[in-house]
Design a protein around this motif. Sequence first.
Motif, mmCIF file in Angstrom:
data_model
loop_
_atom_site.group_PDB
_atom_site.id
_atom_site.type_symbol
_atom_site.label_atom_id
_atom_site.label_comp_id
_atom_site.label_asym_id
_atom_site.label_seq_id
_atom_site.Cartn_x
_atom_site.Cartn_y
_atom_site.Cartn_z
ATOM 1 N N THR A 177 -0.225 6.134 19.735
ATOM 2 C CA THR A 177 0.648 5.345 20.603
ATOM 3 C C THR A 177 1.581 4.465 19.784
ATOM 4 O OG1 THR A 177 -1.057 5.313 22.332
ATOM 5 C CG2 THR A 177 0.690 3.660 22.484
ATOM 6 N N TRP A 200 5.832 12.633 24.157
ATOM 7 C CA TRP A 200 4.579 11.888 24.353
ATOM 8 C C TRP A 200 3.511 12.780 24.983
ATOM 9 C CZ3 TRP A 200 3.090 6.447 24.297
ATOM 10 C CH2 TRP A 200 3.979 5.636 23.591
ATOM 11 N N TYR A 212 -3.578 15.774 20.695
ATOM 12 C CA TYR A 212 -4.685 14.847 20.411
ATOM 13 C C TYR A 212 -5.952 15.270 21.142
ATOM 14 C CZ TYR A 212 -7.486 10.634 21.261
ATOM 15 O OH TYR A 212 -8.524 9.742 21.401
ATOM 16 N N PHE A 213 -5.838 15.633 22.417
ATOM 17 C CA PHE A 213 -7.016 16.067 23.176
ATOM 18 C C PHE A 213 -7.544 17.402 22.654
ATOM 19 C CE2 PHE A 213 -5.032 13.333 26.574
ATOM 20 C CZ PHE A 213 -5.994 12.338 26.501
ATOM 21 N N PHE A 250 0.045 13.943 22.926
ATOM 22 C CA PHE A 250 -1.281 13.590 23.427
ATOM 23 C C PHE A 250 -2.065 14.835 23.829
ATOM 24 C CE2 PHE A 250 0.062 9.169 23.608
ATOM 25 C CZ PHE A 250 -1.137 8.518 23.309
ATOM 26 N N CYS A 284 -6.433 11.385 15.162
ATOM 27 C CA CYS A 284 -7.658 11.294 15.960
ATOM 28 C C CYS A 284 -7.835 9.927 16.606
ATOM 29 C CB CYS A 284 -8.875 11.608 15.083
ATOM 30 S SG CYS A 284 -8.897 13.295 14.455
ATOM 31 N N SER A 285 -6.791 9.136 16.627
ATOM 32 C CA SER A 285 -6.856 7.803 17.233
ATOM 33 C C SER A 285 -5.728 7.667 18.237
ATOM 34 C CB SER A 285 -6.734 6.721 16.150
ATOM 35 O OG SER A 285 -6.595 5.438 16.733
ATOM 36 N N SER A 286 -6.085 7.463 19.477
ATOM 37 C CA SER A 286 -5.058 7.328 20.518
ATOM 38 C C SER A 286 -4.215 6.076 20.314
ATOM 39 C CB SER A 286 -5.719 7.296 21.895
ATOM 40 O OG SER A 286 -6.617 6.189 21.999
#
Length: 366
Positions: free
Chosen positions: A198, A84, A91-92, A88, A192-194
């Motif tokens: 998730t 996880w 992602y950032f 993420f 590109c979508s948190s």
Amino acid sequence: MPLVSRTIIFFGVARAFFVTHAMLCIWRVVEVTGEDLFWLLTLLCILLSIEAIATLLLAMKKFEWQVFSPCILIYITTVIICTWILEFNLYFQRLDYAEKHNIDCGTTDVMYRNTSIPLGYIPISPIYLDDQEWSLALQQVFLFILVIGRWLLPQGGITRDQLYELLLVNIGMAADILEFIIEGININVVGCSSGLITMILFFWSFSLMQFTLSLTAEREKVALAYDTTDVGILSRWTKCPHCVCCSTDVWATMVTLIMQDGPFVIVRLYLIIEFDAISQGMLFFTAKNLLVIVVQIYRLIFLYNKSETENELSKAKQDLSDRDPESDNAKQQPNKSEINVAARVTDDSMKINELGSVNKNFSYKI
């Protein structure tokens, strides 16, 4: 090599694999984030060592984990947390790359940070992996170690055939789970979508909990656990009197249906319909999940009908034995005749003895 020594060796090797890979994941998290606080995740590795000692002590008392494996749960939890964090972090990085280049996220490939792996004295050039390749490599090794570890760990009383069946099922599950997270997050709109990340990671983590279970034990295993072969006793532990909900086969099918194929097909259909995420791999695995669901439902119907048929047959036999007392009388008749024959034999022997004594007295008088 004695069986006990071989079991202890496999016991230690499996946990060595778990701890090594878990420490590698933790090191990668610290390396990527630059936060030494994540070294606290090594407490889970310490907990894994404590679990190993506790399991050995319980094994001395003839106790063995039958259906649930706590060491696999601890190992999976450690890797899930690290995955996880790594995903993420990627992602950032995608968001920062899009902001720096003034473009929309997902419209172009992202240049992730590279990390070299020196090979020491091996005459090979260093291996360069970016952050995304590191995350992918750790996930691939993770699933391999899960299957190998399940092979090396104590079998929990299951037979070799059941173990091979379990390993084959785990390999198939691992391939589907790995493809789910890789293809899902690599979709541009998902990466590109948190919220979508998730969702993907949640169902990925949920599906991994299957590996902590070993639902292949059958009636023979229950008989061994309760040291009985009485069908009446076994039936109370292996199935319900009016349904099939407690059958091991039903539980194994429901676990796969609820924890993997069901959620996976829902997520894939949602991505295809809502975001037009159509690709050859996505369509293939969506069709595969739908086909597996149909087969599993068919199997549940078959098990239900089989249970009903067995209940009806047992009830019919019970009613027949209650309504037909002549069969019991017929069974008792041979016993009475045997008693009469024995009595006659006894009387005859007594008469013979009397005649023998008379003959002796007569010969003595002569």
